[in-house]
Design a protein around this motif. Sequence first.
Motif, PDB file in Angstrom:
ATOM      1  N   THR A   1      12.317  46.179  67.336  1.00 23.84           N
ATOM      2  CA  THR A   1      11.710  45.075  66.582  1.00 23.84           C
ATOM      3  C   THR A   1      11.941  45.159  65.065  1.00 23.84           C
ATOM      4  OG1 THR A   1       9.633  46.295  66.534  1.00 23.84           O
ATOM      5  CG2 THR A   1       9.882  44.671  68.288  1.00 23.84           C
TER       6      THR A   1
ATOM      7  N   THR B   1       7.363  34.052  70.928  1.00 28.25           N
ATOM      8  CA  THR B   1       6.231  34.067  70.021  1.00 28.25           C
ATOM      9  C   THR B   1       6.703  34.348  68.596  1.00 28.25           C
ATOM     10  OG1 THR B   1       4.010  34.969  69.744  1.00 28.25           O
ATOM     11  CG2 THR B   1       5.696  36.530  70.415  1.00 28.25           C
TER      12      THR B   1
ATOM     13  N   ALA C   1       8.469  46.701  75.526  1.00 27.80           N
ATOM     14  CA  ALA C   1       9.406  47.584  74.818  1.00 27.80           C
ATOM     15  C   ALA C   1      10.471  46.740  74.150  1.00 27.80           C
ATOM     16  CB  ALA C   1      10.041  48.558  75.803  1.00 27.80           C
ATOM     17  N   ALA C   2      10.696  46.993  72.880  1.00 25.84           N
ATOM     18  CA  ALA C   2      11.729  46.229  72.175  1.00 25.84           C
ATOM     19  C   ALA C   2      12.106  46.940  70.892  1.00 25.84           C
ATOM     20  CB  ALA C   2      11.205  44.832  71.841  1.00 25.84           C
TER      21      ALA C   2
ATOM     22  N   SER D   1       7.311  54.901  75.068  1.00 26.64           N
ATOM     23  CA  SER D   1       8.753  55.168  75.100  1.00 26.64           C
ATOM     24  C   SER D   1       9.080  56.591  75.542  1.00 26.64           C
ATOM     25  CB  SER D   1       9.378  54.874  73.738  1.00 26.64           C
ATOM     26  OG  SER D   1       8.789  55.700  72.761  1.00 26.64           O
TER      27      SER D   1
ATOM     28  N   GLY E   1       3.242  50.174  71.544  1.00 26.00           N
ATOM     29  CA  GLY E   1       3.498  49.189  70.487  1.00 26.00           C
ATOM     30  C   GLY E   1       2.270  48.299  70.281  1.00 26.00           C
ATOM     31  N   GLN E   2       2.399  47.372  69.340  1.00 25.63           N
ATOM     32  CA  GLN E   2       1.270  46.505  68.999  1.00 25.63           C
ATOM     33  C   GLN E   2       0.750  45.736  70.222  1.00 25.63           C
ATOM     34  OE1 GLN E   2       0.261  43.235  65.591  1.00 25.63           O
ATOM     35  NE2 GLN E   2       2.361  43.240  66.293  1.00 25.63           N
ATOM     36  N   LEU E   3       1.641  44.991  70.863  1.00 25.91           N
ATOM     37  CA  LEU E   3       1.222  44.183  72.009  1.00 25.91           C
ATOM     38  C   LEU E   3       0.854  45.075  73.195  1.00 25.91           C
ATOM     39  CD1 LEU E   3       0.861  41.310  73.060  1.00 25.91           C
ATOM     40  CD2 LEU E   3       3.277  41.306  73.691  1.00 25.91           C
TER      41      LEU E   3
ATOM     42  N   LEU F   1       8.766  56.419  79.431  1.00 30.22           N
ATOM     43  CA  LEU F   1       9.816  55.598  80.049  1.00 30.22           C
ATOM     44  C   LEU F   1      10.666  54.972  78.965  1.00 30.22           C
ATOM     45  CD1 LEU F   1      11.071  54.291  82.610  1.00 30.22           C
ATOM     46  CD2 LEU F   1       9.563  52.338  82.178  1.00 30.22           C
ATOM     47  N   ASP F   2      11.926  55.426  78.920  1.00 28.96           N
ATOM     48  CA  ASP F   2      12.904  54.819  78.017  1.00 28.96           C
ATOM     49  C   ASP F   2      13.604  53.723  78.822  1.00 28.96           C
ATOM     50  OD1 ASP F   2      15.122  54.105  76.566  1.00 28.96           O
ATOM     51  OD2 ASP F   2      15.789  56.157  76.165  1.00 28.96           O
ATOM     52  N   ILE F   3      13.422  52.485  78.427  1.00 29.02           N
ATOM     53  CA  ILE F   3      13.954  51.391  79.270  1.00 29.02           C
ATOM     54  C   ILE F   3      15.480  51.313  79.225  1.00 29.02           C
ATOM     55  CG2 ILE F   3      11.830  49.993  79.257  1.00 29.02           C
ATOM     56  CD1 ILE F   3      13.393  48.099  77.256  1.00 29.02           C
TER      57      ILE F   3
ATOM     58  N   LYS G   1      17.648  39.156  71.209  1.00 31.60           N
ATOM     59  CA  LYS G   1      16.531  38.601  71.984  1.00 31.60           C
ATOM     60  C   LYS G   1      16.976  37.357  72.762  1.00 31.60           C
ATOM     61  CE  LYS G   1      12.763  40.095  71.806  1.00 31.60           C
ATOM     62  NZ  LYS G   1      12.121  41.196  72.582  1.00 31.60           N
TER      63      LYS G   1
ATOM     64  N   PHE H   1       8.952  39.006  76.247  1.00 33.31           N
ATOM     65  CA  PHE H   1       8.600  38.364  74.980  1.00 33.31           C
ATOM     66  C   PHE H   1       9.840  38.168  74.132  1.00 33.31           C
ATOM     67  CE2 PHE H   1       5.260  40.935  76.701  1.00 33.31           C
ATOM     68  CZ  PHE H   1       4.266  39.985  76.850  1.00 33.31           C
ATOM     69  N   SER H   2       9.972  36.960  73.610  1.00 33.96           N
ATOM     70  CA  SER H   2      11.078  36.687  72.710  1.00 33.96           C
ATOM     71  C   SER H   2      10.529  36.189  71.379  1.00 33.96           C
ATOM     72  CB  SER H   2      12.042  35.687  73.355  1.00 33.96           C
ATOM     73  OG  SER H   2      13.186  35.553  72.540  1.00 33.96           O
TER      74      SER H   2
ATOM     75  N   TYR I   1      18.846  40.819  65.426  1.00 29.75           N
ATOM     76  CA  TYR I   1      17.643  40.900  66.265  1.00 29.75           C
ATOM     77  C   TYR I   1      17.502  39.617  67.090  1.00 29.75           C
ATOM     78  CZ  TYR I   1      12.582  40.618  67.259  1.00 29.75           C
ATOM     79  OH  TYR I   1      11.356  40.450  67.861  1.00 29.75           O
TER      80      TYR I   1
ATOM     81  N   LEU J   1       3.573  38.049  65.057  1.00 26.21           N
ATOM     82  CA  LEU J   1       2.438  38.691  65.735  1.00 26.21           C
ATOM     83  C   LEU J   1       1.658  39.546  64.750  1.00 26.21           C
ATOM     84  CD1 LEU J   1       3.718  40.050  69.191  1.00 26.21           C
ATOM     85  CD2 LEU J   1       2.305  38.026  68.722  1.00 26.21           C
TER      86      LEU J   1
HETATM   87  N1  LIG Z   1       5.874  41.682  66.050  1.00 26.17           N
HETATM   88  C1  LIG Z   1       6.247  40.410  65.890  1.00 26.17           C
HETATM   89  O1  LIG Z   1       5.989  39.777  64.850  1.00 26.17           O
HETATM   90  C2  LIG Z   1       6.983  39.694  66.987  1.00 26.17           C
HETATM   91  C3  LIG Z   1       7.380  38.369  66.793  1.00 26.17           C
HETATM   92  C4  LIG Z   1       8.063  37.708  67.819  1.00 26.17           C
HETATM   93  C5  LIG Z   1       8.340  38.374  68.993  1.00 26.17           C
HETATM   94  N2  LIG Z   1       7.950  39.660  69.164  1.00 26.17           N
HETATM   95  C6  LIG Z   1       8.253  40.344  70.417  1.00 26.17           C
HETATM   96  O2  LIG Z   1       7.043  40.724  71.013  1.00 26.17           O
HETATM   97  C7  LIG Z   1       7.210  41.940  71.745  1.00 26.17           C
HETATM   98  C8  LIG Z   1       6.150  42.943  71.329  1.00 26.17           C
HETATM   99  O3  LIG Z   1       6.264  43.193  69.926  1.00 26.17           O
HETATM  100  P1  LIG Z   1       5.363  44.281  69.190  1.00 26.17           P
HETATM  101  O4  LIG Z   1       4.891  43.678  67.912  1.00 26.17           O
HETATM  102  O5  LIG Z   1       4.363  44.846  70.128  1.00 26.17           O
HETATM  103  O6  LIG Z   1       6.468  45.373  68.838  1.00 26.17           O
HETATM  104  P2  LIG Z   1       6.278  46.916  68.457  1.00 26.17           P
HETATM  105  O7  LIG Z   1       4.903  47.150  67.937  1.00 26.17           O
HETATM  106  O8  LIG Z   1       7.445  47.268  67.595  1.00 26.17           O
HETATM  107  O9  LIG Z   1       6.394  47.677  69.848  1.00 26.17           O
HETATM  108  C9  LIG Z   1       7.615  47.866  70.487  1.00 26.17           C
HETATM  109  C10 LIG Z   1       7.484  49.102  71.333  1.00 26.17           C
HETATM  110  O10 LIG Z   1       8.693  49.262  72.059  1.00 26.17           O
HETATM  111  C11 LIG Z   1       8.946  50.651  72.150  1.00 26.17           C
HETATM  112  N3  LIG Z   1      10.353  50.916  72.441  1.00 26.17           N
HETATM  113  C12 LIG Z   1      11.422  50.804  71.616  1.00 26.17           C
HETATM  114  N4  LIG Z   1      12.534  51.183  72.260  1.00 26.17           N
HETATM  115  C13 LIG Z   1      12.158  51.549  73.520  1.00 26.17           C
HETATM  116  C14 LIG Z   1      12.846  52.046  74.647  1.00 26.17           C
HETATM  117  N5  LIG Z   1      14.172  52.241  74.627  1.00 26.17           N
HETATM  118  N6  LIG Z   1      12.143  52.306  75.784  1.00 26.17           N
HETATM  119  C15 LIG Z   1      10.807  52.127  75.808  1.00 26.17           C
HETATM  120  N7  LIG Z   1      10.091  51.671  74.768  1.00 26.17           N
HETATM  121  C16 LIG Z   1      10.768  51.388  73.634  1.00 26.17           C
HETATM  122  C17 LIG Z   1       8.537  51.205  70.798  1.00 26.17           C
HETATM  123  O11 LIG Z   1       8.281  52.572  70.945  1.00 26.17           O
HETATM  124  P3  LIG Z   1       8.749  53.616  69.804  1.00 26.17           P
HETATM  125  O12 LIG Z   1       8.003  53.188  68.570  1.00 26.17           O
HETATM  126  O13 LIG Z   1       8.331  54.920  70.355  1.00 26.17           O
HETATM  127  O14 LIG Z   1      10.219  53.425  69.671  1.00 26.17           O
HETATM  128  C18 LIG Z   1       7.267  50.385  70.524  1.00 26.17           C
HETATM  129  O15 LIG Z   1       6.127  51.065  70.986  1.00 26.17           O
HETATM  130  C19 LIG Z   1       8.651  42.377  71.476  1.00 26.17           C
HETATM  131  O16 LIG Z   1       9.462  41.935  72.534  1.00 26.17           O
HETATM  132  C20 LIG Z   1       9.040  41.631  70.219  1.00 26.17           C
HETATM  133  O17 LIG Z   1      10.425  41.401  70.138  1.00 26.17           O
HETATM  134  C21 LIG Z   1       7.277  40.340  68.186  1.00 26.17           C
END
Ligand SMILES: NC(=O)c1ccc[n+]([C@@H]2O[C@H](COP(=O)([O-])OP(=O)(O)OC[C@H]3O[C@@H](n4cnc5c(N)ncnc54)[C@H](OP(=O)(O)O)[C@@H]3O)[C@@H](O)[C@H]2O)c1
Length: 290
Positions: free
Chosen positions: A64, A149, A61-62, A34, A11-13, A37-39, A131, A101-102, A127, A152
């Motif tokens: 999102t 946060t 993992a989330a 993912s 994912g992004q982070l 490891l599927d959480i 969280k 992360f929330s 969502y 992002l």
């Molecule tokens: N992005 C934002 O603007 C934002 C804002 C506030 C908080 N946050 C929090 O910050 C954290 C990181 O966000 P991000 O932007 O990096 O999100 P992201 O890019 O959507 O990455 C989330 C990752 O989680 C993986 N995932 C989903 N279901 C899974 C599972 N069952 N087991 C293992 N991996 C799994 C996804 O993989 P697949 O794609 O393969 O499913 C994806 O690679 C998250 O907790 C999010 O809630 C994000």
Amino acid sequence: MKTLLITGAAGQLGQLLRRQYAAQRQFKVLACDSAMLDITDDSALQRLFSAVRPDIVINCAAYTAVDSAEQQPERCMLVNAVASASLAALCRQYDSLLISFSTDYVFDGQHNAPYTESDPASPLNLYGKSKLLAEDAVVQAGRYITFRTSWLFSALPGNFASSIWRRAVRGEPVSVVSDQLGGPTPASALAEAVYRLTMDYAAQTCLPYGLYHFCGYPYCSWYDFAKAIYQLAAPQHQHCLTAINSPFPGSLAVRPAYSCLDSSLFQRTFTQPATDWRTEIESYVKKMRV
Ligand SMILES: NC(=O)c1ccc[n+]([C@@H]2O[C@H](COP(=O)([O-])OP(=O)(O)OC[C@H]3O[C@@H](n4cnc5c(N)ncnc54)[C@H](OP(=O)(O)O)[C@@H]3O)[C@@H](O)[C@H]2O)c1
């Protein structure tokens, strides 16, 4: 050498954290996407913990997809809330530090001053609810840090900033809501904060555990954020950008009108400066050009 596990590493982070740890020798890093490891798979989690015994777990993992969550509530709850609880229980059992992360979407947006960690949460969408349950669940890990946060962004594809940049340079018409305020946060700044914190932990094996807000400044609307990207990336196409009121057409989830997070507790506790997203967006736009 300590072992550090990153979940959701594609994912992004997760990707930015992998880069952050690439050059260090303090930790043996196990970065799982993912597919690895599927959480939500409890037995896979148990096998991994038993084999690796991670000193630190960074759960990136989330689920999102804020709008899709309204149509897939069970999946969203499973990934965000239930799996967070499983991870927390294992972290407690193996004495691992859990970093998670929330989101600013745990708030209902009724405030007119930045939210602090002690303000009551009251999410408007699925969502946010998932969280908030995750925040409660990770406390049982004992050693935990949760970063709340918002907004992002990075130069990676798939986030608001990179999507707006792409459409700006193409001169496509774009409508963006101007009545939701928050704090755009460079994902790289959050990754760096996590990195520093884990280095401190490796040196001291103790941290001021708890919940911390982490967001960029100055607060702005999604429209202001998009406008800043247009000005840098394609000023000649600024006329293509239109401010609209929420809800954004087709959106399924209700979003808070005001979700600015007060990050001063984190800055005081960890002696960290505030993050100005305008500086970051400038360098991202340059990176996105190449
Ligand atoms: N992005 C934002 O603007 C934002 C804002 C506030 C908080 N946050 C929090 O910050 C954290 C990181 O966000 P991000 O932007 O990096 O999100 P992201 O890019 O959507 O990455 C989330 C990752 O989680 C993986 N995932 C989903 N279901 C899974 C599972 N069952 N087991 C293992 N991996 C799994 C996804 O993989 P697949 O794609 O393969 O499913 C994806 O690679 C998250 O907790 C999010 O809630 C994000």
